[in-house]
Write an enzyme that holds these catalytic residues in place. Structure first.
Site, PDB file in Angstrom:
ATOM      1  N   CYS A  79       0.778  -1.003   0.033  1.00  0.00           N
ATOM      2  CA  CYS A  79       0.142   0.033   0.193  1.00  0.00           C
ATOM      3  C   CYS A  79       0.997   1.251  -0.058  1.00  0.00           C
ATOM      4  CB  CYS A  79      -0.880  -0.054   1.340  1.00  0.00           C
ATOM      5  SG  CYS A  79      -2.362   1.113   0.993  1.00  0.00           S
ATOM      6  N   HIS A 167      -3.765  -5.241   0.773  1.00  0.00           N
ATOM      7  CA  HIS A 167      -3.161  -5.624   2.022  1.00  0.00           C
ATOM      8  C   HIS A 167      -3.276  -7.268   1.854  1.00  0.00           C
ATOM      9  CE1 HIS A 167      -2.547  -1.630   3.957  1.00  0.00           C
ATOM     10  NE2 HIS A 167      -3.509  -1.407   3.263  1.00  0.00           N
ATOM     11  N   GLU A 169      -2.035  -9.058   4.220  1.00  0.00           N
ATOM     12  CA  GLU A 169      -2.151  -9.540   5.551  1.00  0.00           C
ATOM     13  C   GLU A 169      -3.385  -9.740   6.101  1.00  0.00           C
ATOM     14  OE1 GLU A 169      -1.230  -4.899   5.966  1.00  0.00           O
ATOM     15  OE2 GLU A 169      -0.969  -6.414   4.276  1.00  0.00           O
ATOM     16  N   SER A 221       0.667 -13.637  38.220  1.00  0.00           N
ATOM     17  CA  SER A 221      -0.640 -13.367  38.502  1.00  0.00           C
ATOM     18  C   SER A 221      -1.753 -14.447  38.250  1.00  0.00           C
ATOM     19  CB  SER A 221      -0.871 -12.076  37.110  1.00  0.00           C
ATOM     20  OG  SER A 221      -0.949 -12.620  35.886  1.00  0.00           O
ATOM     21  N   GLY A 222      -1.181 -15.543  37.635  1.00  0.00           N
ATOM     22  CA  GLY A 222      -1.906 -16.454  37.436  1.00  0.00           C
ATOM     23  C   GLY A 222      -2.619 -16.541  35.990  1.00  0.00           C
ATOM     24  N   GLY A 223      -2.222 -15.485  35.296  1.00  0.00           N
ATOM     25  CA  GLY A 223      -2.428 -15.356  33.730  1.00  0.00           C
ATOM     26  C   GLY A 223      -1.441 -16.122  32.790  1.00  0.00           C
ATOM     27  N   VAL A 224      -1.724 -16.191  31.554  1.00  0.00           N
ATOM     28  CA  VAL A 224      -0.884 -17.107  30.577  1.00  0.00           C
ATOM     29  C   VAL A 224       0.439 -16.493  30.703  1.00  0.00           C
ATOM     30  CG1 VAL A 224      -0.607 -17.615  28.104  1.00  0.00           C
ATOM     31  CG2 VAL A 224      -3.032 -17.740  29.305  1.00  0.00           C
ATOM     32  N   ASP A 225       0.664 -15.014  30.420  1.00  0.00           N
ATOM     33  CA  ASP A 225       2.055 -14.406  30.061  1.00  0.00           C
ATOM     34  C   ASP A 225       2.693 -14.852  31.223  1.00  0.00           C
ATOM     35  OD1 ASP A 225       0.815 -13.538  27.720  1.00  0.00           O
ATOM     36  OD2 ASP A 225       0.478 -11.572  28.585  1.00  0.00           O
ATOM     37  N   SER A 226       2.396 -14.154  32.692  1.00  0.00           N
ATOM     38  CA  SER A 226       3.558 -14.379  33.595  1.00  0.00           C
ATOM     39  C   SER A 226       3.727 -15.991  33.901  1.00  0.00           C
ATOM     40  CB  SER A 226       2.939 -13.850  34.805  1.00  0.00           C
ATOM     41  OG  SER A 226       1.753 -14.382  35.418  1.00  0.00           O
ATOM     42  N   SER A 227       3.018 -16.650  33.715  1.00  0.00           N
ATOM     43  CA  SER A 227       2.976 -18.224  33.875  1.00  0.00           C
ATOM     44  C   SER A 227       4.173 -18.796  32.837  1.00  0.00           C
ATOM     45  CB  SER A 227       1.905 -19.047  33.861  1.00  0.00           C
ATOM     46  OG  SER A 227       0.660 -18.405  34.719  1.00  0.00           O
TER      47      SER A 227
END
Length: 510
Positions: A79, A167, A169, A221-227
């Site tokens: 583009c 585009h 993508e 935190s119990g979340g995906v990223d920190s785990s």
């Protein structure tokens, strides 16, 4: 160095989509602002120029230095990128008499060309432009057109340089993945070897070399990223990783203990800290959402700092920062994007915490984090968890937060979330939760009049949280859950369901 595709960003809303499509081909890529192009080398296999909100004719338009790229590396302009390569190297871009926004269909495509082979003449593509390439130099070979745009794709002969007006993508460019694969794999020669397993292996080796025998502190935190960040660091440095999991009193029902047990079962060196009373005290009397968020954040930093000091000789702070955070923060700090927020967890620490930052996931998108977590054999109940806000139930209780309101909302939330799981609906929802409303309503239970609280249930579908639509949960399911909540949770006599999309609403109510 890891072979990669360099994506040069001119501020397009679609730039992250380019990166995601490249990553889907098991090829590593990075996004960098046009005015901060990194050092080049043999590890760069190709370069993509993104779209932009600017016109190439605008005096304020980006003007990248491509002297070390064009003609030396495979180059694909998308583009704005295509218009820039035309307008600044012998062609001309003018305002279009017929603007193209949204779906369009190719009327011609050179099916023998390396970039467009495998595509069909009438392929649907996604356009987003008010300018058009009026003409190109003689060495620019046209390889794609639409009914309204003659130069929808071109190749600069004598170079591996290409431009496309559409585009590829975007999902609505139905054969965009074919074109991108042709460029990334066939033209650039990428090996498609960047997989979750290879990421784990290389990242663990890098972490060991970087950290050595130092100690790292990480807030879970119990979340995906920190785990996933914690398991990667643990794989690299073992017991030298010290995890802290703070109970702010605003988690879901029984979540603190169940998540803590899960972490310990995964072999992590983790300490649970019950600081709920400190959070409740800080929230006492507060009703403004922003003041509540700030109070929760301040207490967390204080508690985390206090616990961190008990780990002697710690030199690093581990964080679960992921790539969208990094991209947006880079843009805020000097890149081209205009409407992007900064992130508190990217490279920033309070001055009094003299720790270096280590972010093992800073190059991954959310879906890639989950795939890496699966490669690390992290339990599915953690990897598949819905996103949960950092301030927890504190921003799902409208108005003042009290321990009693938290207890009531925990019960309501538990019935709702467990119901989604029992009926096989949980994985069809991106995020769900309950909101405690600051109103009371009249009801009848038995022969008695009640005047009790109301709650709202919220369930949305999304891919990244930037936009979201409400989920059409079955009426029978909502009726069953409403009945359970009113019968089992003392203090609630009315249940509503939020059918607002984002925008104009937000996912959370505060």
């Amino acid at each position: 160095m890891q072979e990669m595709i360099l994506i040069i960003d001119f501020g397009s809303q679609y730039t992250q989509l380019i990166a995601r499509r490249v990553r889907e081909l098991n090829v590593y890529c990075e996004i960098h602002p046009w005015n901060k192009i990194p050092a080049l080398g043999e590890h760069i296999k190709g370069v993509v120029l993104s779209g932009s909100p600017f016109s190439t004719r605008d005096p304020q338009a980006p003007t990248p230095d491509l002297s070390e790229i064009k003609g030396k590396y495979p180059l694909l302009g998308v583009c704005f990128g295509a218009q820039y390569l035309a307008n600044n190297f012998g062609g001309e871009v003018l305002p279009s008499t017929i603007r193209e926004y949204g779906r369009a269909n190719l009327s011609f495509v050179d099916k023998t060309h390396a970039l467009t082979k495998g595509m069909s003449d009438s392929s649907q593509v996604w356009m987003s432009h008010g300018d058009t390439i009026k003409f190109v130099p003689d060495n620019y070979k046209i390889i794609a057109s639409t009914h309204d745009v003659t130069v929808a794709g071109y190749h600069i002969e004598g170079e591996t340089t290409f431009g496309i007006q559409f585009h590829p993508e975007v999902y609505h460019s139905l054969e965009g993945s074919i074109l991108l694969k042709n460029f990334i794999v066939e033209i650039c020669g990428c090996a498609q070897s960047w997989t979750p397993d290879s990421f784990v292996e290389s990242t663990v080796n890098e972490l060991r070399a970087k950290i050595g025998t130092d100690k790292v502190i990480l807030g879970l935190s119990g979340g995906v990223d920190s785990s996933v960040a914690a398991v990667l660091l643990h794989k690299a440095i073992g017991e030298n990783l010290h995890c802290i999991f703070v109970d702010n009193g605003l988690l879901r029902k029984n979540e603190f203990q169940s998540v803590l047990d899960s972490y310990k079962g995964m072999g992590l060196n983790v300490k649970g800290v019950d600081a709920s009373e400190k959070f409740y005290a800080a929230l006492n009397g507060l009703t403004d959402p922003e003041l509540k968020r700030k109070a929760i954040g301040k207490v967390f930093v204080d508690v985390f700092d206090e616990e961190s000091k008990l780990v002697t000789d710690a030199k690093w702070l581990g964080q679960g920062t992921i790539y969208p955070d990094v991209i947006e923060s880079v843009s805020v700090n000097g890149g081209p994007s205009q409407t992007i927020k900064s992130h508190h967890n990217v490279g920033g620490l309070p001055d009094y915490m003299k720790l270096q930052v280590v972010e093992p996931l800073r190059l991954l998108f959310k879906d890639e984090v989950r795939r890496v977590g699966k490669s690390l054999h992290i339990p599915s109940e953690i990897l598949g968890r819905h996103p949960f806000p950092g301030p927890g139930l504190g921003i799902r209780i409208l108005g003042e937060v009290t321990a009693e309101k938290v207890r009531i909302l925990q019960e309501v939330d538990s019935i709702f979330i467990n119901g989604l799981k029992e009926d096989g609906l949980y994985d069809q929802v991106w995020q769900a939760g309950a909101i405690f409303l600051p109103i009371q309503s009249v009801g009848v239970m038995g022969d008695e009049r009640t005047y009790e609280n109301a709650v709202a249930l919220r369930a949305v579908s999304s891919t990244d949280g930037m936009t979201a639509d409400w989920v059409h949960l079955p009426y029978e399911f909502l009726a069953k859950i409403s009945n359970k909540i009113i019968n089992q949770v003392k203090g609630i006599n009315r249940v509503t369901y939020d059918i607002s999309s984002k925008p104009p609403a937000t996912i959370e109510w505060e």
